[in-house]
Design a protein around this motif. Structure first.
Motif, short mmCIF file in Angstrom:
data_model
loop_
_atom_site.label_atom_id
_atom_site.label_comp_id
_atom_site.label_asym_id
_atom_site.label_seq_id
_atom_site.Cartn_x
_atom_site.Cartn_y
_atom_site.Cartn_z
N THR A 1 17.81 -14.68 4.01
CA THR A 1 16.78 -13.73 4.41
C THR A 1 17.42 -12.66 5.28
N VAL A 2 17.07 -11.43 4.95
CA VAL A 2 17.60 -10.27 5.66
C VAL A 2 16.55 -9.82 6.66
N THR A 3 16.99 -9.33 7.82
CA THR A 3 16.04 -8.81 8.80
C THR A 3 16.41 -7.39 9.20
N ALA A 4 15.45 -6.74 9.88
CA ALA A 4 15.68 -5.39 10.37
C ALA A 4 16.72 -5.40 11.49
N ALA A 5 16.95 -6.57 12.08
CA ALA A 5 17.84 -6.66 13.23
C ALA A 5 19.31 -6.85 12.83
N HIS A 6 19.57 -7.18 11.57
CA HIS A 6 20.97 -7.36 11.15
C HIS A 6 21.73 -6.04 11.22
N THR A 7 22.95 -6.11 11.73
CA THR A 7 23.80 -4.92 11.73
C THR A 7 24.54 -4.84 10.40
N LYS A 8 25.04 -3.65 10.09
CA LYS A 8 25.85 -3.47 8.88
C LYS A 8 27.01 -4.45 8.87
N ASN A 9 27.63 -4.60 10.04
CA ASN A 9 28.77 -5.50 10.17
C ASN A 9 28.37 -6.93 9.81
N GLU A 10 27.20 -7.38 10.24
CA GLU A 10 26.74 -8.74 9.92
C GLU A 10 26.47 -8.87 8.42
N LEU A 11 25.91 -7.83 7.84
CA LEU A 11 25.63 -7.87 6.39
C LEU A 11 26.95 -7.91 5.62
N ASP A 12 27.92 -7.14 6.08
CA ASP A 12 29.23 -7.14 5.43
C ASP A 12 29.90 -8.51 5.56
N GLN A 13 29.72 -9.13 6.71
CA GLN A 13 30.36 -10.44 6.93
C GLN A 13 29.83 -11.50 5.99
N VAL A 14 28.50 -11.59 5.85
CA VAL A 14 27.95 -12.63 4.96
C VAL A 14 28.42 -12.37 3.53
N CYS A 15 28.47 -11.12 3.17
CA CYS A 15 28.91 -10.77 1.81
C CYS A 15 30.36 -11.22 1.58
N GLN A 16 31.21 -10.91 2.54
CA GLN A 16 32.62 -11.27 2.42
C GLN A 16 32.81 -12.78 2.32
N VAL A 17 32.11 -13.52 3.17
CA VAL A 17 32.23 -14.98 3.17
C VAL A 17 31.77 -15.55 1.83
N LEU A 18 30.67 -15.01 1.31
CA LEU A 18 30.16 -15.52 0.02
C LEU A 18 31.13 -15.22 -1.11
N ILE A 19 31.70 -14.03 -1.09
CA ILE A 19 32.66 -13.66 -2.14
C ILE A 19 33.84 -14.63 -2.12
N GLU A 20 34.35 -14.91 -0.92
CA GLU A 20 35.54 -15.75 -0.80
C GLU A 20 35.23 -17.21 -1.10
N GLU A 21 34.18 -17.74 -0.47
CA GLU A 21 33.92 -19.18 -0.59
C GLU A 21 33.37 -19.56 -1.97
N GLY A 22 32.79 -18.61 -2.66
CA GLY A 22 32.21 -18.94 -3.97
C GLY A 22 32.96 -18.26 -5.11
N SER A 23 34.20 -17.85 -4.85
CA SER A 23 34.91 -17.00 -5.82
C SER A 23 34.93 -17.58 -7.23
N HIS A 24 35.01 -18.93 -7.35
CA HIS A 24 35.06 -19.54 -8.68
C HIS A 24 33.72 -19.45 -9.41
N LEU A 25 32.65 -19.11 -8.64
CA LEU A 25 31.32 -19.08 -9.26
C LEU A 25 30.95 -17.71 -9.81
N TRP A 26 31.52 -16.68 -9.21
CA TRP A 26 31.07 -15.33 -9.55
C TRP A 26 31.88 -14.78 -10.71
N LYS A 27 31.18 -14.24 -11.69
CA LYS A 27 31.85 -13.60 -12.84
C LYS A 27 32.38 -12.23 -12.39
N GLN A 28 33.58 -11.94 -12.72
CA GLN A 28 34.11 -10.63 -12.30
C GLN A 28 33.83 -9.58 -13.36
#
Ligand SMILES: *Cc1c(COP(=O)(O)O)cnc(C)c1O
Length: 390
Positions: free
Chosen positions: A363-390
């Motif tokens: 869930t995204v909120t109005a209080a999240h900073t760009k940096n926080e949004l970028d962080q969750v994205c980066q972690v998901l890309i790395e930790e789930g790399s075998h799941l995502w189709k490129q």
């Protein structure tokens, strides 16, 4: 069930991998949690959509009002009624375009208290298959006939309305925004059916208020469709407080004050909670850019970022982002990997969702900073790399 069977039941829950635990955090800001060891996490599983729990004006209003007592001391009908809760009800009337409103102690109690006071034997409740548990429980307590229609399936709902005999009242009950997938109910179709079959329509806007519609008014404002008999919702999500409400015709509200047991027999919310919710409600209407537009902007940003990176985020328009993982164990593993890296999000598994459709829920909120949004994205890309189709 016998109490002595509990160990066995718990073992079965454990074997299915479904044991639940309470984990404590302290919220340092609307998006930053700290555990007891002092480790910090960015929060992506809170319903505090507008960051109101930590908004300066809201905190100040609550602090002022807490000087009128930490508790209310009694039920609303006895000694517990305060200016703040009644003022909040007046504001809720405006926001929900109704002439009456009643606050309950939780959204759960609002659903149970309304369904169970307004319906009974002889009535039929038509309920969407993915409605919130509090609606389901309200239906059970009501002792009305309950007909569950497949999620969002208006053709099937119409068949059921046509073929189900009913001497009493017909109710159609739906979440405005559904909590698991964040999809919006087809309100114009529901209104058409409610008129055609002379049913009453109840919409639970728990995840919609503050999030969709002009100035965050919710599902009716989103569709510009106001023929909804009962507008239900919570004060505990986008308003950052605690409690629930129903907005409806004043006659219905008067009836509930006399017949709804969760309203009658529970101690009223304290003034501080009323002041917090009222302040949040006024803020979100006064500053749409700072709140509703912000949470939606943040959502679009994260959704696009995830999509471009190949992460299987489900399409939608609300700040609830389901990330499809499929396998149950994979979902849990990914959530744990995120936790280790300081990101809190939820793994949703069967029986909450069908087998093979396990997912992460962000869930995204109005209080999240760009940096926080970028962080969750980066972690998901790395930790789930075998799941995502490129
Ligand atoms: C959260 C929720 C509720 C319950 O509200 P509380 O105030 O937390 O009790 C009711 N309905 C829906 C759709 C919800 O998402």
């Amino acid at each position: 069930m016998k109490i002595e069977d509990i160990p066995q039941v718990l073992k079965e829950i454990e074997k299915a991998g479904l044991t639940r635990h309470v984990v404590d955090y302290r919220m340092k800001t609307a998006t930053l949690a700290m555990d007891r060891r002092g480790k910090e996490y960015i929060v992506f599983n809170s319903n505090d959509y507008l960051g109101m729990t930590h908004e300066k004006e809201v905190l100040e209003a609550a602090r002022r009002a807490i000087s009128f007592g930490t508790g209310s001391g009694g039920s609303r009908l006895v000694s517990g009624a305060t200016f703040e809760i009644s003022d909040l009800e007046k504001e809720l009337c405006k926001v929900k375009h109704k002439d009456g409103a009643l606050v309950f102690n939780t959204g759960y109690m609002a659903n149970v208290g309304v369904l169970y006071a307004l319906s009974g034997p002889g009535d039929v409740i038509f309920s969407d298959a993915l409605n919130h548990a509090s609606i389901i429980d309200g239906c059970r307590m009501a002792r009305a006939k309950v007909v569950v229609y497949p999620h969002g399936n208006m053709a099937r709902l119409e068949e059921l309305l046509a073929e189900t005999p009913c001497d009493g009242e017909r109710f159609i009950v739906t979440d405005g925004v559904f909590s698991m997938d964040g999809d919006i109910c087809p309100l114009p179709d529901l209104v058409r059916l409610k008129r055609k079959y002379h049913a009453r329509l109840l919409v639970d806007d728990a995840h919609a208020l503050g999030v969709i519609g002009k100035n965050g008014g919710g599902t009716s404002d989103y569709f510009q469709e106001y023929d909804v008999d009962l507008q239900i919702g919570t004060l505990s999500k986008a308003l950052g407080a605690e409690g629930g409400y129903v907005a409806a015709d004043p006659l219905i509200i008067d009836y509930l004050k006399n017949r709804s047991r969760p309203f009658i027999f529970s101690t009223a919310l304290p003034a501080s909670i009323g002041a917090a919710a009222l302040t949040a409600l006024k803020l979100l209407q006064a500053y749409p850019q700072r709140f509703t537009a912000k949470v939606n902007g943040n959502t679009t940003y994260l959704r696009n970022h995830l999509k471009e990176s190949g992460v299987s985020v489900k399409e939608g328009e609300t700040p609830i982002l389901p990330i499809m993982v499929g396998d149950e164990k994979e979902g849990v593993r990914l959530a744990e990997a995120c936790l280790k890296r300081g990101i809190l999000l939820s793994a949703i598994r069967p029986p909450a969702v069908p087998k093979g459709t396990s997912r992460l829920r962000l869930t995204v909120t109005a209080a999240h900073t760009k940096n926080e949004l970028d962080q969750v994205c980066q972690v998901l890309i790395e930790e789930g790399s075998h799941l995502w189709k490129q």
